[in-house]
Enzyme design. Structure first.
Site, short mmCIF file in Angstrom:
data_model
loop_
_atom_site.label_atom_id
_atom_site.label_comp_id
_atom_site.label_asym_id
_atom_site.label_seq_id
_atom_site.Cartn_x
_atom_site.Cartn_y
_atom_site.Cartn_z
N GLU A 241 0.85 -1.22 0.00
CA GLU A 241 0.00 0.00 0.00
C GLU A 241 0.87 1.25 0.00
O GLU A 241 0.52 2.26 0.60
CB GLU A 241 -0.95 0.00 1.20
CG GLU A 241 -2.09 -0.97 1.06
CD GLU A 241 -2.88 -0.80 -0.23
OE1 GLU A 241 -3.19 0.37 -0.59
OE2 GLU A 241 -3.18 -1.81 -0.90
C1 FAD Z 1 3.53 -9.64 0.77
C2 FAD Z 1 3.16 -8.62 -0.25
C3 FAD Z 1 1.90 -8.66 -0.81
C4 FAD Z 1 1.52 -7.71 -1.77
N1 FAD Z 1 0.25 -7.78 -2.29
C5 FAD Z 1 -0.11 -6.91 -3.26
C6 FAD Z 1 -1.42 -6.97 -3.84
O1 FAD Z 1 -2.24 -7.79 -3.45
N2 FAD Z 1 -1.73 -6.10 -4.84
C7 FAD Z 1 -0.82 -5.18 -5.30
O2 FAD Z 1 -1.13 -4.42 -6.21
N3 FAD Z 1 0.41 -5.09 -4.75
C8 FAD Z 1 0.79 -5.93 -3.76
N4 FAD Z 1 2.05 -5.84 -3.21
C9 FAD Z 1 2.99 -4.90 -3.82
C10 FAD Z 1 3.32 -3.70 -2.95
O3 FAD Z 1 2.25 -2.79 -2.90
C11 FAD Z 1 4.60 -3.06 -3.49
O4 FAD Z 1 5.65 -4.01 -3.34
C12 FAD Z 1 4.94 -1.78 -2.75
O5 FAD Z 1 4.01 -0.75 -3.03
C13 FAD Z 1 6.35 -1.24 -3.13
O6 FAD Z 1 6.47 -1.13 -4.51
P1 FAD Z 1 7.66 -1.87 -5.26
O7 FAD Z 1 7.74 -3.29 -4.81
O8 FAD Z 1 7.47 -1.61 -6.70
O9 FAD Z 1 8.96 -1.16 -4.71
P2 FAD Z 1 9.91 -0.22 -5.54
O10 FAD Z 1 9.12 0.94 -6.05
O11 FAD Z 1 10.68 -1.04 -6.49
O12 FAD Z 1 10.84 0.30 -4.38
C14 FAD Z 1 12.16 -0.26 -4.11
C15 FAD Z 1 12.90 0.71 -3.19
O13 FAD Z 1 13.09 1.94 -3.85
C16 FAD Z 1 12.60 3.03 -3.09
N5 FAD Z 1 11.95 3.97 -4.01
C17 FAD Z 1 11.16 3.69 -5.07
N6 FAD Z 1 10.75 4.81 -5.66
C18 FAD Z 1 11.27 5.84 -4.97
C19 FAD Z 1 11.18 7.25 -5.07
N7 FAD Z 1 10.44 7.86 -6.01
N8 FAD Z 1 11.84 7.99 -4.15
C20 FAD Z 1 12.56 7.40 -3.19
N9 FAD Z 1 12.68 6.09 -3.03
C21 FAD Z 1 12.05 5.30 -3.91
C22 FAD Z 1 11.59 2.42 -2.12
O14 FAD Z 1 11.57 3.13 -0.89
C23 FAD Z 1 12.13 1.01 -1.92
O15 FAD Z 1 13.03 0.97 -0.84
C24 FAD Z 1 2.43 -6.73 -2.21
C25 FAD Z 1 3.71 -6.68 -1.62
C26 FAD Z 1 4.07 -7.59 -0.64
C27 FAD Z 1 5.44 -7.51 -0.02
#
Ligand code: FAD
Length: 496
Positions: A241
């Site tokens: 989220e």
């Molecule tokens: C167990 C689990 C269940 C999930 N279930 C769902 C689901 O049901 N539906 C769904 O849609 N999603 C789901 N998710 C996904 C989840 O919402 C995302 O993993 C989360 O929002 C983070 O996005 P990302 O993985 O793309 O991280 P990334 O955006 O790849 O982030 C990686 C790192 O980069 C940093 N970062 C990224 N962008 C920036 C920026 N602009 N400025 C500074 N720092 C930055 C972040 O802080 C982080 O440390 C789930 C995740 C988990 C772990």
């Protein structure tokens, strides 16, 4: 449901939800262009089968676009119902984040209950605590200052979290009612504060559960503590989220925009955030003669209104400083990210304290709960000061704290923590966590830690009569006996 960028005639209208069928309704196989599967084992939350999905030239009918707030005609004309703010879909995200704020209170309560009950029972060393029951008796580890400093502020945060979650859900419902009547004025602030509180509560809860594990010593590492698998399941709350660091940018952007508006003299909506910015900033700038907050820490510690004023002043000062750095000094967004997450937390520190105090104020004046709840609220305030002293030193001119004032705040905090320790066990009992929910040999309500632990351990197949004995017999016959009873060993033994 795929959240996809909606691009119409080359114009990107942002992410919108689209229903995309994944599997055939005939044989349940993936439809053409779709690759789908399970994404494999995770650190926790393994009961949820999170998947991966790849779409390659997948087409769906226009009808599959969720069209409550936007419609695209066959001719590619985009229309929205009258008086709809395109950001209305934030409402769903706010709802989910409000639910996270609520579950985090309960999740942390499970951990603090286990850790406080266990550390009140677990004894180590005689003659080291300040209040020994008898010189020869070993002290409960909860009597050690370092254990108290790790657990008691967490307990105060937990209580504040319960009050915050209830109040924020009510605030959300009120705002949604306004939204449903076409009034979107509250949406941006609701979204910004939901981001801040989701970040604050999940950070406190997840790091707090880890502290609870650690504070239980070696037993915290056991699955019987009830803190390990559960920690893995709670952990994704700081990621999903919206990653907590990314979310802080949403809050900071809103605060900076409000400061900019106040500086320009543009009208801002009236809400809990702009109210404190207006109160402390003069036309969006820090006042030339701010109140000397740090003058007497004792009087601050005794005055709930002054505490809220200081917490909101700190957030307002940080918002003004960040706006200066970005607007006057040209600091880039990327170089402002560290300040943004500090600002988001300062905003939360104020909002959480304000909700907690407002909740306490709903109790009747004669309520016997008032003294301890007020103590917890003051403890939380002093804890924020002690954890963020660099913010206090940086407050403008007369408002800045001195080193001596910060030291005094730390001394007062230590005294309140010691005081609250006396009621720590009843305070977690009051969370009302059942033994079955805790699923912990360490945190049971009867305090019978060792008997229960042994009972659970004896149920392990290796400790049961049939399987354990049988496994050991096979191992003994196969590996140990040949060594112990070999001709060589017998010869050596004969020599001895
Ligand atoms: C167990 C689990 C269940 C999930 N279930 C769902 C689901 O049901 N539906 C769904 O849609 N999603 C789901 N998710 C996904 C989840 O919402 C995302 O993993 C989360 O929002 C983070 O996005 P990302 O993985 O793309 O991280 P990334 O955006 O790849 O982030 C990686 C790192 O980069 C940093 N970062 C990224 N962008 C920036 C920026 N602009 N400025 C500074 N720092 C930055 C972040 O802080 C982080 O440390 C789930 C995740 C988990 C772990």
């Amino acid at each position: 449901m795929v959240m996809a960028q909606l691009i119409v005639a080359g114009k990107n209208l942002g992410p919108h939800p689209v229903v995309v069928p994944i599997r055939s309704t005939e044989d349940h196989r993936p439809l053409p262009g779709i690759t789908v599967g399970d994404l494999g084992p995770k650190f926790g939350f393994n009961a949820m089968d999170n998947g991966f999905l790849m779409l390659n030239h997948v087409r769906v009918p226009r009808f599959n676009l969720m069209q409550r707030y936007i419609t695209v005609s066959r001719q590619g004309e985009v229309s929205r119902p009258a008086n709809i703010d395109p950001k209305v879909t934030y409402g769903t995200m706010v709802y989910v984040r409000a639910q996270i704020i609520r579950t985090m209170s309960q999740t942390l309560a499970r951990a603090t209950t286990i850790a406080i009950r266990y550390t009140a029972v677990r004894r180590q060393f005689a003659g080291k605590s300040d209040k020994p029951l008898a010189p020869s008796l070993e002290s409960p580890v909860l009597d050690y200052g370092m254990v108290q400093h790790r657990l008691i502020p967490l307990l105060a945060q937990n209580y504040a979290m319960f009050a915050t979650s209830q109040a924020f859900l009510q605030h959300y419902e009120k705002c949604m009612h306004e939204l449903n009547n076409g009034n979107y004025a509250s949406l941006k602030e609701l979204h910004a504060t939901a981001c801040a509180l989701k970040r604050w509560t999940s950070d406190v809860a997840v790091r707090g559960i880890d502290t609870c594990r650690h504070v239980c010593g070696g037993h915290g590492f056991s699955q019987f503590s009830g803190l390990n698998e559960f920690f893995g399941n709670a952990y994704p709350n700081i990621i999903w989220e919206g990653d907590n660091y990314v979310l802080s940018q949403q809050t900071a952007q809103f605060l900076v925009n409000q400061v900019r508006a106040l500086r320009k003299g543009v009208r801002v909506e009236d809400n809990q955030t702009t109210r404190y910015l207006r109160k402390h900033l003069v036309s969006g700038h820090l006042p030339q003669r701010p109140t000397a907050w740090g003058a007497a820490i004792e009087s601050l510690a005794a005055d709930a209104t002054a505490q809220l004023s200081l917490l909101s002043f700190r957030a307002a000062a940080m918002a003004a400083e960040l706006t200066d750095q970005m607007d006057a000094n040209g600091r880039s967004w990327n170089r402002s990210l560290v300040s943004m997450q500090r600002l988001s937390d300062a905003h939360s520190d104020y909002i959480v304290a304000a909700y907690f105090r407002a909740h306490i104020a709903t109790l009747p004046g004669a309520s016997p709960l008032l003294p301890i709840l007020n103590k917890l609220a003051t403890l939380l305030f002093l804890y924020v000061l002690s954890q963020n002293s660099s913010d206090l030193f940086r407050l403008p001119s007369a408002a800045a704290f001195t080193g001596a004032q910060v030291s005094r705040a730390e001394e007062l905090l230590a005294a309140v923590i010691e005081d609250v320790r006396e009621q720590a066990v009843p305070l977690v009992d009051a969370f009302g966590m059942s033994d079955s929910r805790l699923n912990s040999a360490l945190g049971r309500s009867d305090g019978n830690v060792y008997d229960n632990y042994l009972l659970w351990a004896m149920q392990d197949p290796l400790n049961t009569q049939d399987t354990g004995e049988e496994v050991r017999r096979v191992w003994f016959d196969k590996y140990i006996k040949p060594v112990l009873h070999s001709a060589e060993t017998s010869k050596k033994n004969a020599k001895l």
